[in-house]
Design a protein around this motif. Structure first.
Motif, PDB file in Angstrom:
ATOM      1  N   UNK A  40       6.223  -8.084 -13.645  1.00 38.95           N
ATOM      2  CA  UNK A  40       6.049  -8.580 -12.267  1.00 38.95           C
ATOM      3  C   UNK A  40       6.046  -8.064 -11.084  1.00 38.95           C
ATOM      4  N   UNK A  41       6.780  -6.870 -11.089  1.00 39.06           N
ATOM      5  CA  UNK A  41       7.429  -5.982  -9.764  1.00 39.06           C
ATOM      6  C   UNK A  41       6.013  -5.674  -9.058  1.00 39.06           C
ATOM      7  N   UNK A  42       5.892  -5.356  -7.883  1.00 39.68           N
ATOM      8  CA  UNK A  42       4.846  -4.771  -6.941  1.00 39.68           C
ATOM      9  C   UNK A  42       4.407  -3.378  -7.579  1.00 39.68           C
ATOM     10  N   UNK A  43       5.749  -2.675  -8.017  1.00 36.34           N
ATOM     11  CA  UNK A  43       5.311  -1.233  -8.477  1.00 36.34           C
ATOM     12  C   UNK A  43       4.981  -0.898  -9.730  1.00 36.34           C
ATOM     13  N   UNK A  44       4.641  -2.142 -10.605  1.00 38.69           N
ATOM     14  CA  UNK A  44       4.480  -2.164 -12.055  1.00 38.69           C
ATOM     15  C   UNK A  44       2.925  -1.354 -12.000  1.00 38.69           C
ATOM     16  N   UNK A  45       1.833  -2.111 -11.482  1.00 33.38           N
ATOM     17  CA  UNK A  45       0.553  -1.538 -11.505  1.00 33.38           C
ATOM     18  C   UNK A  45       0.529   0.077 -11.339  1.00 33.38           C
ATOM     19  N   UNK A  46       1.401   0.679 -10.481  1.00 31.27           N
ATOM     20  CA  UNK A  46       1.618   2.139 -10.447  1.00 31.27           C
ATOM     21  C   UNK A  46       2.077   2.639 -11.573  1.00 31.27           C
ATOM     22  N   UNK A  47       3.056   2.095 -12.553  1.00 34.47           N
ATOM     23  CA  UNK A  47       3.540   2.676 -13.529  1.00 34.47           C
ATOM     24  C   UNK A  47       2.365   2.737 -14.680  1.00 34.47           C
ATOM     25  N   UNK A  48       1.633   1.716 -14.874  1.00 36.98           N
ATOM     26  CA  UNK A  48       0.382   1.617 -15.772  1.00 36.98           C
ATOM     27  C   UNK A  48      -0.669   2.561 -15.333  1.00 36.98           C
ATOM     28  N   UNK A  49      -0.976   2.695 -14.173  1.00 34.60           N
ATOM     29  CA  UNK A  49      -1.882   3.664 -13.874  1.00 34.60           C
ATOM     30  C   UNK A  49      -1.350   5.053 -14.335  1.00 34.60           C
ATOM     31  N   UNK A  50      -0.257   5.424 -13.976  1.00 30.68           N
ATOM     32  CA  UNK A  50       0.340   6.930 -14.492  1.00 30.68           C
ATOM     33  C   UNK A  50       0.425   7.006 -15.870  1.00 30.68           C
TER      34      UNK A  50
END
Length: 60
Positions: A40-50
């Motif tokens: 749920x963290x705001x930074x999670x989408x960047x992890x998924x993209x990477x």
């Protein structure tokens, strides 16, 4: 590690990007949260993209 564990510089760069995304997430949230909190963290989408970029670099 290119030539030993990794086939190309592209793979190394992708893994470096994934590590940076995870480091940013942990800097933001710490390392003691339950998995659900990271999702749920705001930074999670960047992890998924990477992670997707990393996976694509290994598909070759």
């Amino acid at each position: 590690m290119v030539g030993i564990y990794l086939r190309s510089q592209e793979e190394a760069d992708a893994l470096r990007g994934l590590a940076q995304a995870l480091d940013s997430l942990f800097d933001e949230c710490g390392t003691e949260l339950p998995d659900e909190a990271y999702l749920r963290a705001p930074g999670w989408p960047a992890v998924v993209e990477a992670a997707n970029r990393t996976l694509s670099s290994f598909d070759g």
